[in-house]
Scaffold this active site. Structure first.
Site, mmCIF file in Angstrom:
data_model
loop_
_atom_site.group_PDB
_atom_site.id
_atom_site.type_symbol
_atom_site.label_atom_id
_atom_site.label_comp_id
_atom_site.label_asym_id
_atom_site.label_seq_id
_atom_site.Cartn_x
_atom_site.Cartn_y
_atom_site.Cartn_z
ATOM 1 N N TYR A 37 7.549 3.050 -4.665
ATOM 2 C CA TYR A 37 8.609 2.893 -3.670
ATOM 3 C C TYR A 37 9.950 3.342 -4.244
ATOM 4 O O TYR A 37 10.714 4.072 -3.590
ATOM 5 C CB TYR A 37 8.658 1.424 -3.254
ATOM 6 C CG TYR A 37 9.658 1.056 -2.205
ATOM 7 C CD1 TYR A 37 9.455 1.382 -0.865
ATOM 8 C CD2 TYR A 37 10.799 0.330 -2.542
ATOM 9 C CE1 TYR A 37 10.373 1.003 0.105
ATOM 10 C CE2 TYR A 37 11.719 -0.052 -1.583
ATOM 11 C CZ TYR A 37 11.502 0.286 -0.259
ATOM 12 O OH TYR A 37 12.413 -0.093 0.694
ATOM 13 N N LYS B 44 12.279 6.414 -2.935
ATOM 14 C CA LYS B 44 13.595 6.103 -2.380
ATOM 15 C C LYS B 44 14.720 6.839 -3.106
ATOM 16 O O LYS B 44 15.684 7.286 -2.472
ATOM 17 C CB LYS B 44 13.832 4.588 -2.418
ATOM 18 C CG LYS B 44 13.041 3.821 -1.365
ATOM 19 C CD LYS B 44 13.296 4.358 0.026
ATOM 20 C CE LYS B 44 12.772 3.444 1.121
ATOM 21 N NZ LYS B 44 12.959 4.039 2.466
ATOM 22 N N SER C 122 17.079 2.692 -1.198
ATOM 23 C CA SER C 122 16.857 1.287 -1.522
ATOM 24 C C SER C 122 17.466 0.957 -2.880
ATOM 25 O O SER C 122 17.564 1.828 -3.758
ATOM 26 C CB SER C 122 15.355 1.000 -1.561
ATOM 27 O OG SER C 122 15.084 -0.267 -2.120
#
Length: 304
Positions: free
Chosen positions: A165, A169, A152
């Site tokens: 997150y 990622k 991401s």
């Protein structure tokens, strides 16, 4: 050059909806037999139901393809192994793994519970580890494999409120880097895809005017290339709204500052030169940093 997957078997995690569903449908449309994996939980990872995966399987079968549903949780290594075994039992091989499953537990780092941080890492990073570990022996034995990690822009570049997150990622990129090296002799190619798409995961994060431009369909072509027979390896593709870019982790030329008592002050004075990007390179492997540093040190000894 036409990209097709006839005779190939693919596993797509998190394929019950959003981008994962489109990945599964696209692979099936081009001839792959697909394991549609989805726990069927909410965006935050709570709950479970096989209905989402089964719905995508029905779509694939209705279009003339072959697919099976799996409700395995990617956080459960035994379940991931059972999913891989199910695919091999049914179709004899596994050629493609798209690690797409994920959840969100967004909060600023100061307000985030450690449990929420840990769970997001468990799903995104360890989920990719579990599924990759489950298919790795199959791909090694058949001397062929294509693995796509879903990274991401948050992991690559950061995003407020998504420390968990982002950490998970970018960790997938680190996993990709080493697995691509280890898998090369078996023709296992490992890449990463950073999508920009309006899905259930992002619908609350984007203004309505952007949602139409960011249809998840625009990300799928990049996945198909990374999963194809002619795929590169150790490549990070960023895709969204019809555009595709590549991201690189580079090493600058840097400067020698020595190990004297004034080394910190020398570094502070030369920091702009150390971080200058002219002449930067994309290292072949992790030893490149050490080689560059040793070569510079040895050159100074010779001159002395």
């Amino acid at each position: 050059m036409s990209i097709d997957f006839k005779g190939r078997v693919a596993i797509v995690t998190g394929a019950g909806g959003g981008l994962g569903r489109l990945h599964a449908l696209a692979l099936a449309a081009r001839g792959a037999k697909v394991v549609v994996n989805d726990l069927g939980g909410a965006r935050d990872g709570s709950g479970a139901s096989l209905s989402a995966a089964e719905s995508v399987v029905r779509e694939i079968v209705a279009a003339g393809g072959e697919a099976m549903a799996s409700g395995a949780s990617v956080t459960d290594f035994d379940a991931a192994q059972a999913m891989a075994a199910q695919a091999v039992q049914a179709w004899g091989r596994i050629d493609i793994l798209v690690n797409n499953a994920g959840i969100l537990r967004d909060k600023s780092f100061a307000k985030m519970d450690v449990a929420d941080f840990r769970l997001v890492v468990e799903v995104h990073l360890m989920g990719a580890v579990h599924c990759t570990k489950a298919v790795w022996p199959v791909m090694t034995a058949q001397k062929y494999g294509r693995i796509v990690m879903t990274t991401s822009s948050t992991g690559l570049y950061g995003n407020f409120g998504q420390s968990n997150y982002g950490a998970a990622k970018l960790a997938q990129v680190g996993l990709m880097q080493t697995l691509a090296l280890e898998g090369a002799k078996h023709d296992i190619r490992v890449n990463a895809l950073a999508p920009t798409a309006a899905t259930r995961m992002t619908e609350d994060l984007l203004p309505p005017a952007m949602l139409d431009a960011l249809k998840p369909e625009a990300v799928v072509p990049a996945m198909l290339v990374l999963a194809s027979e002619a795929a590169p390896t150790r490549t990070i593709l960023c895709a969204g709204a019809g555009s595709v870019e590549a991201a690189h982790i580079t090493l600058t030329q840097g400067r020698w500052i020595g190990v004297g008592a004034d080394a910190p002050e020398m570094l502070a004075a030369q920091l702009a030169e150390v971080t200058a990007r002219d002449g930067e390179s994309v290292p072949r492997d992790g030893s490149a940093q050490g080689r560059q540093e040793i070569e510079r040190a040895m050159a100074r000894l010779v001159r002395a």
